[in-house]
Design a protein around this motif. Structure first.
Motif, mmCIF file in Angstrom:
data_model
loop_
_atom_site.group_PDB
_atom_site.id
_atom_site.type_symbol
_atom_site.label_atom_id
_atom_site.label_comp_id
_atom_site.label_asym_id
_atom_site.label_seq_id
_atom_site.Cartn_x
_atom_site.Cartn_y
_atom_site.Cartn_z
ATOM 1 N N LEU A 1 0.837 -1.205 0.000
ATOM 2 C CA LEU A 1 0.000 0.000 0.000
ATOM 3 C C LEU A 1 0.872 1.255 0.000
ATOM 4 C CD1 LEU A 1 -2.791 -0.966 2.585
ATOM 5 C CD2 LEU A 1 -2.872 -1.126 0.093
ATOM 6 N N ARG A 2 1.925 1.223 0.799
ATOM 7 C CA ARG A 2 2.839 2.374 0.846
ATOM 8 C C ARG A 2 3.532 2.572 -0.495
ATOM 9 N NH1 ARG A 2 2.442 6.357 3.641
ATOM 10 N NH2 ARG A 2 2.576 7.297 1.591
ATOM 11 N N SER A 3 3.970 1.485 -1.121
ATOM 12 C CA SER A 3 4.667 1.555 -2.403
ATOM 13 C C SER A 3 3.766 2.123 -3.501
ATOM 14 C CB SER A 3 5.152 0.156 -2.801
ATOM 15 O OG SER A 3 5.789 0.185 -4.071
ATOM 16 N N VAL A 4 2.526 1.644 -3.546
ATOM 17 C CA VAL A 4 1.569 2.135 -4.546
ATOM 18 C C VAL A 4 1.313 3.626 -4.347
ATOM 19 C CG1 VAL A 4 -0.842 2.024 -5.303
ATOM 20 C CG2 VAL A 4 0.443 -0.085 -4.914
ATOM 21 N N THR A 5 1.067 4.018 -3.116
ATOM 22 C CA THR A 5 0.777 5.425 -2.814
ATOM 23 C C THR A 5 1.953 6.320 -3.175
ATOM 24 O OG1 THR A 5 -0.637 4.713 -0.982
ATOM 25 C CG2 THR A 5 0.026 7.024 -1.011
ATOM 26 N N ASP A 6 3.169 5.898 -2.819
ATOM 27 C CA ASP A 6 4.359 6.708 -3.109
ATOM 28 C C ASP A 6 4.584 6.857 -4.608
ATOM 29 O OD1 ASP A 6 4.815 7.085 -0.428
ATOM 30 O OD2 ASP A 6 6.410 5.580 -0.270
ATOM 31 N N GLU A 7 4.293 5.810 -5.367
ATOM 32 C CA GLU A 7 4.455 5.886 -6.823
ATOM 33 C C GLU A 7 3.485 6.909 -7.417
ATOM 34 O OE1 GLU A 7 4.125 3.017 -10.800
ATOM 35 O OE2 GLU A 7 4.526 2.114 -8.839
ATOM 36 N N VAL A 8 2.249 6.911 -6.918
ATOM 37 C CA VAL A 8 1.262 7.879 -7.407
ATOM 38 C C VAL A 8 1.678 9.301 -7.027
ATOM 39 C CG1 VAL A 8 -1.132 8.663 -7.235
ATOM 40 C CG2 VAL A 8 -0.629 6.213 -7.336
ATOM 41 N N MET A 9 2.126 9.483 -5.797
ATOM 42 C CA MET A 9 2.535 10.819 -5.342
ATOM 43 C C MET A 9 3.725 11.339 -6.142
ATOM 44 S SD MET A 9 0.184 11.395 -3.227
ATOM 45 C CE MET A 9 0.734 13.043 -2.775
#
Length: 254
Positions: free
Chosen positions: A194-202
């Protein structure tokens, strides 16, 4: 029906008066589910983005906007429903977050567009803050819908805090290419994913917006700003009290 009317009236007025410029409109699919993940600079973000799209996009809004009493409250509720806002009670902590996630999933399962602000709240100073992994990533992984990064440009300058009359200027909207996270399907319970996905979007939003990135949550930044303002006010009050007090210098003869 209501959305169509509001789209023509509110959306048409915004486009006519403010003339927002748009880049990447072709990245929004003509049909099918997709998540529009945007930075959040102003209350007006939820109106400018739908105004430039041909499709309806549904955002989460505070339940208070739909339940206020009186004529004004009813008009406000009708307005938010008309522009595609979905009421969610945010006062319940974790339960509120779960309700927002379920609402987002329902929107996407209907094959519609779901809008979300990964920062969780408006930026207090125009910078881009760390995205919260609980909402965006979980909805994306649960549905398999593509995530389209969006950057709102200069919307915070139209009506800064304390200003009643909006400034006439052209805000901008940059829409990036869709991001596919299907490789993580079924892993929505993994906090590292979840953290990895969110950071990629940001990261993609940062590239589109050109904002300075701050690796803390916007809610924490707001608390820090409020605490700093409180301390400054206390210092000013103390200085004023000292200035109004008796002088240390003797007024008698030397």
């Amino acid at each position: 029906m209501i959305y169509g009317v509001m789209k023509l009236t509110v959306g048409g007025s915004l486009k006519t008066v403010f003339r927002p410029w748009v880049e990447g409109l072709e990245n929004v699919p003509a049909e099918g589910p997709a998540i529009l993940a945007s930075n959040h600079l102003s209350f007006s973000d939820s109106f400018f983005l739908p105004a430039v799209l041909d499709r309806k996009v549904t955002f989460i809004a505070k339940a208070e906007y739909f339940t206020s009493p009186g004529v004004k409250g009813k008009l406000t509720a009708a307005f938010f429903k008309g522009v595609g806002q979905l009421p969610v009670d945010r006062s319940g902590g974790r339960g509120a977050g779960e309700a927002a996630i379920r609402s987002g999933i329902s929107v996407l399962e209907r094959g519609e567009l779901f809008g979300i602000y990964p920062e969780g709240t408006r930026s207090p100073d125009g910078r881009l803050y760390r995205g919260k992994p609980g909402g965006l990533a979980r909805v994306a992984l649960a549905t398999g819908a593509p995530v389209i990064p969006v950057a709102m440009i200069d919307t915070e300058k139209i009506q800064p805090p304390g200003k009643v009359v909006p400034k006439l200027m052209r805000p901008g909207i940059r829409i990036g290419e869709p991001l596919d996270f299907s490789r993580y399907h079924g892993l929505e319970g993994d906090r590292f994913v979840l953290r990895s996905v969110t950071d990629e979007v940001m990261y993609e939003i940062m590239k589109l917006s050109g904002q300075e990135y701050v690796d803390i949550y916007a809610t924490a930044a707001k608390r820090q700003i409020a605490e700093a303002a409180k301390k400054q006010a206390e210092l000013e009050k103390a200085r004023k009290a000292e200035g109004d007090g008796p002088s240390d210098e003797s007024s008698g003869p030397g």
